[in-house]
Write a protein that holds these residues in place. Structure first.
Motif, PDB file in Angstrom:
ATOM      1  N   VAL A   7      15.504   4.325  20.313  1.00  0.00           N
ATOM      2  CA  VAL A   7      15.311   5.364  19.291  1.00  0.00           C
ATOM      3  C   VAL A   7      16.027   6.651  19.706  1.00  0.00           C
ATOM      4  O   VAL A   7      16.676   7.311  18.886  1.00  0.00           O
ATOM      5  N   LEU A   8      15.916   7.007  20.986  1.00  0.00           N
ATOM      6  CA  LEU A   8      16.619   8.183  21.486  1.00  0.00           C
ATOM      7  C   LEU A   8      18.126   8.026  21.341  1.00  0.00           C
ATOM      8  O   LEU A   8      18.834   8.986  21.004  1.00  0.00           O
ATOM      9  N   LEU A   9      18.615   6.816  21.573  1.00  0.00           N
ATOM     10  CA  LEU A   9      20.039   6.537  21.400  1.00  0.00           C
ATOM     11  C   LEU A   9      20.450   6.737  19.947  1.00  0.00           C
ATOM     12  O   LEU A   9      21.466   7.388  19.659  1.00  0.00           O
TER      13      LEU A   9
ATOM     14  N   PRO B  76       8.586  13.443  18.677  1.00  0.00           N
ATOM     15  CA  PRO B  76       7.662  12.386  19.132  1.00  0.00           C
ATOM     16  C   PRO B  76       8.198  11.669  20.378  1.00  0.00           C
ATOM     17  O   PRO B  76       9.408  11.650  20.628  1.00  0.00           O
ATOM     18  N   ASP B  77       7.310  11.072  21.141  1.00  0.00           N
ATOM     19  CA  ASP B  77       7.732  10.213  22.247  1.00  0.00           C
ATOM     20  C   ASP B  77       8.437   8.987  21.677  1.00  0.00           C
ATOM     21  O   ASP B  77       7.937   8.349  20.743  1.00  0.00           O
TER      22      ASP B  77
ATOM     23  N   LEU C 286      13.909  21.620  24.145  1.00  0.00           N
ATOM     24  CA  LEU C 286      13.934  21.132  22.768  1.00  0.00           C
ATOM     25  C   LEU C 286      13.474  22.212  21.794  1.00  0.00           C
ATOM     26  O   LEU C 286      14.095  22.414  20.739  1.00  0.00           O
ATOM     27  N   TYR C 287      12.398  22.920  22.137  1.00  0.00           N
ATOM     28  CA  TYR C 287      11.875  23.944  21.235  1.00  0.00           C
ATOM     29  C   TYR C 287      12.881  25.075  21.017  1.00  0.00           C
ATOM     30  O   TYR C 287      13.053  25.572  19.900  1.00  0.00           O
ATOM     31  N   ILE C 288      13.562  25.477  22.084  1.00  0.00           N
ATOM     32  CA  ILE C 288      14.558  26.552  21.962  1.00  0.00           C
ATOM     33  C   ILE C 288      15.742  26.076  21.120  1.00  0.00           C
ATOM     34  O   ILE C 288      16.317  26.841  20.342  1.00  0.00           O
TER      35      ILE C 288
ATOM     36  N   LYS D 260      12.049  12.886  29.107  1.00  0.00           N
ATOM     37  CA  LYS D 260      11.932  11.580  28.458  1.00  0.00           C
ATOM     38  C   LYS D 260      11.878  10.431  29.464  1.00  0.00           C
ATOM     39  O   LYS D 260      11.715   9.273  29.082  1.00  0.00           O
ATOM     40  N   GLY D 261      12.033  10.745  30.762  1.00  0.00           N
ATOM     41  CA  GLY D 261      11.858   9.750  31.805  1.00  0.00           C
ATOM     42  C   GLY D 261      12.987   8.746  31.954  1.00  0.00           C
ATOM     43  O   GLY D 261      12.785   7.660  32.519  1.00  0.00           O
TER      44      GLY D 261
END
Length: 384
Positions: free
Chosen positions: A94-96, A88-89, A159-161, A33-34
């Protein structure tokens, strides 16, 4: 499926996802996510505060309104849905927000499973260590799988796992559970009263045991959040990082498979003393000798710093607390020992890591050393 096996598979199902979330999520936020280490640490710290509040207040409330197995079903399903929001990016805010929501829901599965273990220990005489070792096995498999997946593909595989793991856990908790867990935790007129924290703290020694658990589990904050990044900065390949992190879990498995027998006659205070010494030695060695070989060697101490401290708390509440207080005690344990203390120390660790990665680990003795002192000062007075 007998009760022992059901509990073993419950631990496996949850700790497989825990093996994805706990050691890799901060790294995933920074790499995929940088985010900076400081920003990722802030998000994870905020998530842990949300975790502490939900496990302290919401989890005990839910167990008074529904059965333990229903709590597991709904929390795992909700956590799965929330994890999909990470796809989604998204910008920082939003991540918070997603992480706060996810952290408020997903970790409540842990006290539900642990409370189930305490109930089954009391009602069915199951062996805690034997089943808990399956949780460590699930954690181990997750670490190896993530290591291999990130080496072959990218960190997005984390994330996928996690999504797949939560889907499997949800399906498992939909299956029939032991009868004792299909009943509400509070089920008769004498225990329908609200279980308040004041009554819990009237149990002799509980306050001291909780403080020790908070200090010793919180001391793992830098290891959980920055261990992956620390090894990555040392130039370790992703698949080998998974193997190195698994060494700790391997010794944790060995410990839990023998814990019921090895520690049957050992006082809880002695266990906490052993854990405090092991924790202090572990963080000092990593700080003084930032080498791959030393980090690998200190992984052996995880059985002491985490395993013995965790077993000590479980043994105390299983032997000293009445059935109707176990869920509340577990909620407090996850809220304070596994969440709030870790959150606070994650903020501290992120600040120290930006100065020097070694300082992030050395700073953890701010908890382990006081734990040793508290044990030595209180073990005779409270006889725990």
């Amino acid at each position: 499926m007998n009760n022992q096996r059901w509990l073993s598979m419950s631990f496996f199902a949850f700790f497989f996802t825990w093996g994805v979330f706990l050691p890799y999520w901060t790294g995933w936020l920074t790499i995929e996510k940088g985010l900076s280490v400081t920003a990722a640490s802030f998000i994870m710290g905020a998530g842990m505060i949300a975790r502490s509040l939900s496990t302290l207040l919401v989890f005990p409330y839910l167990t008074r309104k529904m059965s333990m197995i229903r709590v597991m079903k709904w929390m795992s399903l909700t956590a799965l849905i929330l994890t999909l929001l990470y796809l989604p990016d998204s910008p920082f805010i939003v991540l918070l927000f997603i992480t706060i929501l996810f952290s408020a829901v997903y970790p409540m599965i842990l006290p539900a499973v642990e409370s189930s273990a305490s109930v089954l220990m009391q009602t069915e005489g199951i062996h805690y260590g034997k089943s808990r070792s399956f949780g460590s096995i699930g954690y181990t498999i997750a670490l190896l799988l993530i290591g291999a997946a990130t080496a072959i593909w990218t960190e997005q595989a984390i994330l996928y796992i996690m999504i797949v793991g939560l889907a499997i856990a949800t399906l498992f908790f939909m299956r029939p559970a032991p009868e004792a867990l299909r009943l509400n935790s509070v089920k008769d007129d004498t225990t329908k009263r609200d279980i308040n924290f004041k009554s819990l703290f009237t149990s002799k020694g509980f306050a001291i045991v909780m403080i020790l658990a908070i200090l010793l589990q919180g001391a793992h904050a830098s290891y959980y959040n920055f261990g992956f990044i620390f090894l990555d900065n040392l130039g370790v390949n992703g698949i080998y990082i998974g193997i190195i992190l698994n060494i700790a879990v391997l010794f944790e498995i060995l410990f839990f498979t023998r814990a019921d027998r090895l520690l049957a006659n050992v006082k809880v205070s002695t266990m906490f003393l052993i854990a405090g010494i092991g924790s202090t030695v572990r963080w000092i060695l990593i700080a003084l000798f930032p080498y791959i070989s030393v980090f690998i060697g200190t992984q052996l101490l995880h059985a002491l710093s985490f395993g013995v401290a965790h077993f000590a708390f479980i043994k105390f509440i299983s032997e000293k607390l009445p059935h109707d207080q176990i869920a509340t005690a577990q909620g407090m344990y996850v809220a304070f020992a596994m969440s709030l203390s870790t959150a606070i120390l994650t903020f501290l660790g992120g600040y120290l890591y930006d100065i020097s990665p070694r300082l992030a680990f050395l700073g953890m003795i701010i908890c382990s050393v006081p734990a040793i002192i508290i044990v030595l000062m209180t073990r005779k007075k409270y006889a725990y």
